[in-house]
Design an enzyme around this catalytic site. Structure first.
Site, mmCIF file in Angstrom:
data_model
loop_
_atom_site.group_PDB
_atom_site.id
_atom_site.type_symbol
_atom_site.label_atom_id
_atom_site.label_comp_id
_atom_site.label_asym_id
_atom_site.label_seq_id
_atom_site.Cartn_x
_atom_site.Cartn_y
_atom_site.Cartn_z
ATOM 1 C CB SER A 80 61.274 31.896 19.536
ATOM 2 O OG SER A 80 59.794 32.452 19.428
ATOM 3 C CD GLU A 111 58.701 34.821 11.537
ATOM 4 O OE1 GLU A 111 57.869 34.424 12.280
ATOM 5 O OE2 GLU A 111 58.222 35.538 10.320
ATOM 6 C CG ASP A 152 48.694 35.433 2.294
ATOM 7 O OD1 ASP A 152 47.492 34.995 2.229
ATOM 8 O OD2 ASP A 152 49.099 36.270 3.217
ATOM 9 C CG PHE A 201 54.781 43.895 6.137
ATOM 10 C CD1 PHE A 201 54.334 43.124 5.142
ATOM 11 C CD2 PHE A 201 55.014 43.249 7.501
ATOM 12 C CE1 PHE A 201 54.349 41.850 5.282
ATOM 13 C CE2 PHE A 201 55.037 41.917 7.667
ATOM 14 C CZ PHE A 201 54.835 41.068 6.458
ATOM 15 C CG HIS A 205 57.965 34.534 17.288
ATOM 16 N ND1 HIS A 205 58.729 33.266 17.008
ATOM 17 C CD2 HIS A 205 57.850 34.714 15.750
ATOM 18 C CE1 HIS A 205 58.785 33.137 15.944
ATOM 19 N NE2 HIS A 205 58.354 34.060 15.145
HETATM 20 C C1 LIG Z 1 53.504 33.900 12.949
HETATM 21 C C2 LIG Z 1 53.328 33.810 11.450
HETATM 22 C C3 LIG Z 1 54.026 33.441 10.636
HETATM 23 C C4 LIG Z 1 53.967 33.396 9.273
HETATM 24 N N1 LIG Z 1 54.934 32.980 8.266
HETATM 25 C C5 LIG Z 1 54.498 33.033 7.042
HETATM 26 C C6 LIG Z 1 55.446 32.376 5.859
HETATM 27 O O1 LIG Z 1 56.458 31.808 6.406
HETATM 28 N N2 LIG Z 1 55.155 32.353 4.557
HETATM 29 C C7 LIG Z 1 54.014 32.871 4.317
HETATM 30 O O2 LIG Z 1 53.674 32.784 3.305
HETATM 31 N N3 LIG Z 1 53.281 33.557 5.107
HETATM 32 C C8 LIG Z 1 53.362 33.546 6.490
HETATM 33 N N4 LIG Z 1 52.493 34.022 7.241
HETATM 34 C C9 LIG Z 1 51.207 34.829 6.855
HETATM 35 C C10 LIG Z 1 49.970 33.719 6.491
HETATM 36 O O3 LIG Z 1 50.451 33.076 5.668
HETATM 37 C C11 LIG Z 1 48.902 34.549 6.098
HETATM 38 O O4 LIG Z 1 48.624 35.547 7.195
HETATM 39 C C12 LIG Z 1 47.747 33.857 5.518
HETATM 40 O O5 LIG Z 1 46.848 34.786 4.853
HETATM 41 C C13 LIG Z 1 47.159 33.012 6.600
HETATM 42 O O6 LIG Z 1 47.668 31.977 6.895
HETATM 43 P P1 LIG Z 1 47.063 31.090 8.315
HETATM 44 O O7 LIG Z 1 48.029 29.806 8.242
HETATM 45 O O8 LIG Z 1 46.649 32.072 9.496
HETATM 46 O O9 LIG Z 1 45.804 30.281 7.457
HETATM 47 P P2 LIG Z 1 44.476 29.810 7.833
HETATM 48 O O10 LIG Z 1 44.498 29.631 9.456
HETATM 49 O O11 LIG Z 1 44.017 28.910 7.130
HETATM 50 O O12 LIG Z 1 43.122 31.174 7.784
HETATM 51 C C14 LIG Z 1 43.530 31.856 6.502
HETATM 52 C C15 LIG Z 1 41.937 32.461 6.221
HETATM 53 O O13 LIG Z 1 40.810 31.631 6.062
HETATM 54 C C16 LIG Z 1 40.088 31.609 6.867
HETATM 55 N N5 LIG Z 1 39.563 30.232 7.013
HETATM 56 C C17 LIG Z 1 39.890 29.232 7.588
HETATM 57 N N6 LIG Z 1 39.489 28.014 7.144
HETATM 58 C C18 LIG Z 1 38.405 28.321 6.650
HETATM 59 C C19 LIG Z 1 37.354 27.529 6.144
HETATM 60 N N7 LIG Z 1 37.297 26.297 6.099
HETATM 61 N N8 LIG Z 1 36.496 28.171 5.358
HETATM 62 C C20 LIG Z 1 36.360 29.627 5.076
HETATM 63 N N9 LIG Z 1 37.410 30.364 5.574
HETATM 64 C C21 LIG Z 1 38.534 29.778 6.321
HETATM 65 C C22 LIG Z 1 40.491 32.372 8.125
HETATM 66 O O14 LIG Z 1 39.451 32.602 8.914
HETATM 67 C C23 LIG Z 1 41.648 33.158 7.600
HETATM 68 O O15 LIG Z 1 40.820 34.429 7.341
HETATM 69 C C24 LIG Z 1 52.754 33.879 8.738
HETATM 70 C C25 LIG Z 1 51.960 34.690 9.598
HETATM 71 C C26 LIG Z 1 52.066 34.419 11.024
HETATM 72 C C27 LIG Z 1 51.125 35.031 11.979
#
Ligand SMILES: Cc1cc2nc3c(=O)[nH]c(=O)nc-3n(C[C@H](O)[C@H](O)[C@H](O)COP(=O)(O)OP(=O)(O)OC[C@H]3O[C@@H](n4cnc5c(N)ncnc54)[C@H](O)[C@@H]3O)c2cc1C
Length: 279
Positions: free
Chosen positions: A10, A12, A104, A212, A262
């Site tokens: 895939s 991105e 973020d 990055f 990916h």
């Molecule tokens: C494949 C991929 C695609 C991405 N695409 C984008 C994009 O399109 N746009 C963008 O802005 N960013 C993108 N990102 C980056 C991502 O948004 C960041 O890494 C962000 O900081 C974390 O997102 P997450 O969904 O992993 O968060 P989460 O899974 O919510 O985790 C975030 C952090 O919070 C912690 N955490 C989770 N739940 C709890 C809780 N209940 N209490 C305390 N801590 C907790 C986790 O351990 C982690 O440190 C992408 C990352 C990846 C790997």
């Protein structure tokens, strides 16, 4: 020889600000479509900063380039009403896959104001709102998310996202296959069996890659850094070395059971194709 079309892949993309950038993206997508990818995905600026550009790019790739395309969707900074509207729009357009993230907020955008704080809450929300309509992808961090308290806490978070209803995961990029195998092993021991697809970042530009990688917590091993540094501005040597290193890692990942690859294309076709040609 295995052709790249036999390896599930895939690709991105990120939505661009300029028309010229968008045309390049679409041209790259047409070239990559020949690889018969499982899907394309398009990133989303947290807080809705790329909302319209993401939607337009997703619909164009899906309907005109004719590769099933998944929007990324992040919850930080977006209200439930905003998210509901996006989900409805995608559903009505026939989109079947979503990459669900926390996101973020870009610096300067102020405090996060979303009603959903973490990606597991977004996954739950998507399931509540749309049932099984979407295949939901979530992010995974073999080297641990940079804000995680520690590896175990991040693993627990990953398990929470799986239990909330995710179907599959894509990892943050990394340059060390062992961290992927370790992560998959720990996830399986935690009783979670969803596919975990390695996210692959081709190496093309050392300066931006280094900046990055610091921000997203991807470690560039010293031997790779030192070799890349020694090339200075010689971008052809950087690309040749980068292709070799990443191809070797991809081969190890596939041999070790990775279900597909990916690619973070940065809207370019050639770096990903060069790697696929080597596999
Ligand atoms: C494949 C991929 C695609 C991405 N695409 C984008 C994009 O399109 N746009 C963008 O802005 N960013 C993108 N990102 C980056 C991502 O948004 C960041 O890494 C962000 O900081 C974390 O997102 P997450 O969904 O992993 O968060 P989460 O899974 O919510 O985790 C975030 C952090 O919070 C912690 N955490 C989770 N739940 C709890 C809780 N209940 N209490 C305390 N801590 C907790 C986790 O351990 C982690 O440190 C992408 C990352 C990846 C790997």
């Amino acid at each position: 020889m295995t052709t790249s079309k036999e390896i599930p892949v895939s690709f991105e993309f990120f939505p661009t600000k300029t028309e010229a950038g968008h045309e390049k993206l679409i041209a790259a997508a047409h070239v990559l479509a020949d690889q018969q990818p499982e899907f394309f995905s398009v990133t989303y600026g947290a807080g809705g900063s790329t909302r319209d550009r993401t939607i337009n790019t997703v619909l164009q790739l899906d309907q005109q380039v004719k590769v099933p395309t998944a929007p990324h969707l992040s919850c930080v900074g977006d209200s439930k009403a905003d998210l509901r509207q996006l989900l409805t729009e995608y559903r009505e357009a026939g989109i079947r896959r979503i990459v669900a993230l926390r996101g973020d907020l870009p610096s300067g955008m102020g405090r996060a104001s979303g009603e959903l704080r973490y990606a597991n809450e977004l996954v739950e929300f998507i399931r509540e709102e749309t049932g099984d309509h979407f295949i939901i992808e979530v992010a995974a961090y073999p080297e641990a998310h940079p804000q995680a308290r520690n590896f175990e806490a991040d693993l627990e978070n990953f398990v929470r996202k799986a239990k909330a209803g995710a179907d599959s995961a894509i990892t943050q990029y990394f340059f060390n296959a062992d961290c992927y195998f370790h992560f998959v092993d720990r996830v399986r021991k935690a009783g979670v069996d969803l596919p975990i697809v390695p996210g692959i970042m081709p190496i093309t530009n050392y300066t931006s890659l280094s900046r990055f990688s610091d921000a997203c917590g991807a470690e560039i091993p010293r031997w790779i850094r030192k070799q890349l540094e020694s090339y200075g501005d010689d971008s052809a040597s950087i690309a040749a070395f980068g292709t070799e290193v990443i191809s070797d890692m991809c081969q190890r990942l596939l041999d070790g059971g990775a279900p597909s690859l990916h690619f973070y294309t940065l809207n370019q076709a050639q770096p990903s194709l060069a790697i696929l040609d080597n596999l």
